[in-house]
Design an enzyme around this catalytic site. Sequence first.
Site, mmCIF file in Angstrom:
data_model
loop_
_atom_site.group_PDB
_atom_site.id
_atom_site.type_symbol
_atom_site.label_atom_id
_atom_site.label_comp_id
_atom_site.label_asym_id
_atom_site.label_seq_id
_atom_site.Cartn_x
_atom_site.Cartn_y
_atom_site.Cartn_z
ATOM 1 N N TYR A 92 0.818 -1.211 0.000
ATOM 2 C CA TYR A 92 0.000 0.000 0.000
ATOM 3 C C TYR A 92 0.857 1.268 0.000
ATOM 4 O O TYR A 92 1.738 1.447 0.840
ATOM 5 C CB TYR A 92 -0.885 -0.007 1.243
ATOM 6 C CG TYR A 92 -1.988 1.020 1.264
ATOM 7 C CD1 TYR A 92 -3.180 0.793 0.605
ATOM 8 C CD2 TYR A 92 -1.852 2.198 1.983
ATOM 9 C CE1 TYR A 92 -4.212 1.718 0.652
ATOM 10 C CE2 TYR A 92 -2.877 3.133 2.041
ATOM 11 C CZ TYR A 92 -4.056 2.880 1.360
ATOM 12 O OH TYR A 92 -5.080 3.799 1.409
ATOM 13 N N SER A 187 1.499 -7.593 1.949
ATOM 14 C CA SER A 187 0.500 -6.668 2.461
ATOM 15 C C SER A 187 -0.580 -6.406 1.399
ATOM 16 O O SER A 187 -1.279 -7.342 1.009
ATOM 17 C CB SER A 187 1.173 -5.377 2.936
ATOM 18 O OG SER A 187 0.264 -4.575 3.662
ATOM 19 N N GLN A 188 -0.736 -5.188 0.898
ATOM 20 C CA GLN A 188 -1.660 -4.970 -0.208
ATOM 21 C C GLN A 188 -1.334 -5.906 -1.359
ATOM 22 O O GLN A 188 -2.236 -6.476 -1.991
ATOM 23 C CB GLN A 188 -1.592 -3.523 -0.692
ATOM 24 C CG GLN A 188 -2.431 -3.261 -1.943
ATOM 25 C CD GLN A 188 -2.256 -1.838 -2.447
ATOM 26 O OE1 GLN A 188 -3.103 -0.985 -2.198
ATOM 27 N NE2 GLN A 188 -1.163 -1.562 -3.142
ATOM 28 N N ASP A 273 0.991 -8.792 14.267
ATOM 29 C CA ASP A 273 0.691 -7.844 13.193
ATOM 30 C C ASP A 273 -0.481 -6.960 13.588
ATOM 31 O O ASP A 273 -1.628 -7.420 13.691
ATOM 32 C CB ASP A 273 0.378 -8.619 11.910
ATOM 33 C CG ASP A 273 0.341 -7.741 10.675
ATOM 34 O OD1 ASP A 273 0.171 -6.517 10.801
ATOM 35 O OD2 ASP A 273 0.483 -8.299 9.564
ATOM 36 N N HIS A 302 3.951 -6.187 11.267
ATOM 37 C CA HIS A 302 3.576 -6.311 9.855
ATOM 38 C C HIS A 302 4.768 -6.524 8.924
ATOM 39 O O HIS A 302 4.575 -6.887 7.766
ATOM 40 C CB HIS A 302 2.783 -5.069 9.438
ATOM 41 C CG HIS A 302 2.085 -5.210 8.122
ATOM 42 N ND1 HIS A 302 1.230 -6.259 7.835
ATOM 43 C CD2 HIS A 302 2.128 -4.442 6.992
ATOM 44 C CE1 HIS A 302 0.769 -6.118 6.599
ATOM 45 N NE2 HIS A 302 1.300 -5.043 6.072
#
Length: 330
Positions: A92, A187-188, A273, A302
């Site tokens: 992201y 992640s994203q 996370d 994360h």
Amino acid sequence: MPRFDLPVDELRTYRPDVPEPDDFDAFWADTLAASRAVAEPPRVTRVDSPLALVDVIDVEFSGYAGDPVKGWLLVPAGASGPLPAVVEYVGYGGGRGLPHERLGWAASGYAHFLMDTRGQGSSWGTGGGTPDPHGTGPSHPGFMTRGIHDPAEYYYRRVMTDAVLAVDAIRSLDVVDASRVAVAGMSQGGGLALAAAGLVEGLVGAMPDVPFLCHFERAVGMTDKDPYSEIVRFLSVHRDAGPTVFRTLSYFDGVHFARRATAPAFVSVALMDTICPPSTVYAAVNHHAVGAEVVEYAFNDHEGGLGVHWQRQAVWLAERLDALADETAA
């Protein structure tokens, strides 16, 4: 940060009922068909680079609604293929950056395509170059609430379509073996890898790393960190919009894509996370249609496993390709 989610034994079996819209499959079939109908062949331009052992190729392909989307294709120098390929999606706020920043896959003998993310690339890293030409209604700063009143207008409809059409584009190149393509991302990017794996047939595997965009209702109520908190702040102003917002998000939930996966997954989860809570990752893992192997990072937030996890991904993918080759030979 202490562990704040379910105990580990409960996480490993956490399989919530995450409702999905009745027209989920039709929505995505229509979306992809419309964008594929206007897609043009990818534009491929070799780029001069100081990298002596890797060829750098600037690729522009047709994404959602035919919009041009950028990406870097890195291949071993002089390779003529066909090579196995990894299509990777970015976290992201980031963009495709510079070619020398991600050499692991190409150095391991793969064609590696790193897709730029439309409209992003200005929060960290070294930038991106793909605009998002579609406007939306009122939204909170960021990307999570752009067009969130209507799934047809939602930002991630465009990005997830880009992710699928990136695979189409890379499969069309002579240097790539179209039957040996995997998807990956952190992640994203991990959420986009789940989406692509649920919408694309014939992948050899998916490698979502601490994936975002899973089990939205739980995530939004559990973490006070962005990007999920963009939705919280939006709803704190638009106080009656909750049902509409979560209906829109249901078309983009990684749990539903995992239910439709046709290739196995290798997934990481960080048990501390605070951005993508571990239960949201396990919600997708435990709904996976054909099986997902999980690596837990017990004491990480994360960032997850970083370079340690990439090495594990490389071993997993090589073993997966070897097993498929043995099946074909038999």
